[in-house]
Design an enzyme around this catalytic site. Structure first.
Site, mmCIF file in Angstrom:
data_model
loop_
_atom_site.group_PDB
_atom_site.id
_atom_site.type_symbol
_atom_site.label_atom_id
_atom_site.label_comp_id
_atom_site.label_asym_id
_atom_site.label_seq_id
_atom_site.Cartn_x
_atom_site.Cartn_y
_atom_site.Cartn_z
ATOM 1 N N GLU A 54 0.841 -1.194 0.000
ATOM 2 C CA GLU A 54 0.000 0.000 0.000
ATOM 3 C C GLU A 54 0.874 1.242 0.000
ATOM 4 O O GLU A 54 1.948 1.256 0.620
ATOM 5 C CB GLU A 54 -0.927 0.008 1.226
ATOM 6 N N HIS B 98 -7.954 1.103 2.001
ATOM 7 C CA HIS B 98 -7.782 0.708 3.403
ATOM 8 C C HIS B 98 -8.571 1.627 4.337
ATOM 9 O O HIS B 98 -8.030 2.202 5.292
ATOM 10 C CB HIS B 98 -6.297 0.726 3.789
#
Length: 411
Positions: A271, A294
């Site tokens: 990420e 997220h």
């Protein structure tokens, strides 16, 4: 009885909060007289954090800040770390234990936020809203019922029946869904949910499958090419758990082939560090796929709850020595004792430490009013209530006991 407070001057306590932690946490400490509270919006890299943490007593982080052995070695005054999130995998727990640093988190504070978003994603996907939304943005009118269904009467398969999974189970039943679940541990079903003996059984019978498992060596690529073959054709996969749990390329292949009806993914093996950074995944551009950055637990309510939960744990450890909820220091919770001073002692868990403490105090005629010990595999945590008149001498003696990691006069 008056409430005991830490004997260490509050103006000398340094608190550092990173990653834009909720103001609830800042307020709790400032309202209690702790003025040296520093709050930074972003995460810090290892070198930056090593510099910042030298004189810090309490550290608050979220998921981006990595607490490495080098960081802990530089944190000479650090008493506790608060992870203002569900997980603690960003902290080297073994090293934190070795250094006698208590590590707290908020494992339950955003369960509702995640569970609600899973239900929302399931509705969007089973109605094929992502495809219709994309067409409308392109100026294409796609009004049709084909391939769109209600959740009512469908089967939800939950893999991981913990705090989030079980709450999701209740919400799904309220919508008229049948619920199946699988967990490595025996769990009591809520409502009319039914336990399955294997992941294969769950995915082969479910219309929507939602993952709620931790990130461990055993769960890496838990949903892989082999497992995906057992999914019911046209079913939907939702992963709001951990990024390493799903083989995204294998999932992309199934979606492209039409074997699955859709997917919602919120977590990824890699990420970006910050907003605006480039992000890539094999799932981009595929039909009926919802990709989110997220944000499963990212609601105002969840952040406030997390801020309050973790700050209370940090506050209670600093002022009362309470370690319930710690992943490193053994759990103890004790009421204050009048007429005594309390000393906290963290040591390596080897035989003879408690005996050595008692011997030193006895040789110097220091009366022990109360004594409590709790251990784990690595360290022991002793709480000593001693005679006020001799407490400073007791502190010096205990500090010199072999295997001592940390000693603190609480009050």
């Amino acid at each position: 009885m008056t409430q005991a407070i830490t004997s260490y001057p509050k103006e000398k306590i340094n608190i550092l909060f990173l990653e834009n932690i909720s103001d609830k946490a800042v307020q709790r400490f400032k309202q209690s007289g702790y003025e040296n509270v520093k709050k930074l919006a972003g995460a810090l890299g290892e070198e930056e954090l090593m510099h910042e943490i030298k004189d810090v007593h309490l550290l608050g982080i979220r998921s981006k800040t990595k607490i490495t052995p080098r960081v802990l070695e530089a944190a000479k005054k650090l008493q506790a770390i608060g992870c203002f999130c569900i997980g603690v995998n960003q902290v080297n727990l073994k090293e934190a234990t070795t250094h006698g640093v208590a590590v707290f988190n908020a494992p339950y504070s955003n369960t509702r936020s995640v569970a609600e978003l899973v239900i929302g994603a399931a509705i969007m996907l089973i109605r094929r809203i992502p495809d219709k939304n994309n067409a409308a943005h392109k100026g294409i009118w796609l009004k049709e019922a084909k391939g769109s269904f209600e959740l009512r009467g469908k089967t939800l398969g939950i893999i991981g029946y913990g705090n989030i999974g079980s709450q999701l189970s209740v919400l799904a039943e309220a919508l008229g869904m049948k619920v199946l679940f699988y967990d490595v541990e025996t769990k009591l079903p809520l409502g009319n949910a039914n336990s399955c003996k294997s992941i294969k059984e769950v995915v082969s019978l479910s219309d929507v499958i939602s993952l709620h498992v931790p990130e461990t060596a055993q769960t890496k690529n838990l949903i892989n090419k082999s497992v995906l073959r057992n999914f019911k054709k046209g079913s939907i996969l939702i992963n709001y758990a951990r990024g390493e749990v799903v083989d995204l390329q294998a999932l992309a292949n199934c979606l492209a082939a039409g074997d699955l009806g859709g997917a919602a993914i919120d977590v990824y093996p890699w990420e970006p560090e910050k907003n605006g950074d480039k992000f890539e995944t094999p799932l981009q551009g595929l039909p009926n796929v919802i990709l989110t950055p997220h944000i499963g637990g990212s609601t105002e309510e969840a952040q406030q709850n997390i801020g309050e939960d973790v700050s209370i744990k940090l506050f209670n450890y600093l002022e009362k020595g309470i370690t319930f909820g710690s992943h490193t220091v053994p759990a103890l919770s004790l009421p204050p004792v009048e007429g005594a001073h309390r000393i906290l002692h963290i040591h390596n868990n080897v035989p003879g430490v408690l005996s050595a403490i008692n011997t030193e105090l006895s040789k110097n005629n220091i009366n022990i009013v109360g004594q409590y010990l709790k251990t784990n595999e690595e360290i022991g945590y002793v709480v000593l209530d001693v005679d006020k008149k001799l407490s400073n001498k007791a502190l010096e003696l205990i500090r010199d006991v072999k295997e001592t990691i940390k000693v603190r006069m609480l009050y």
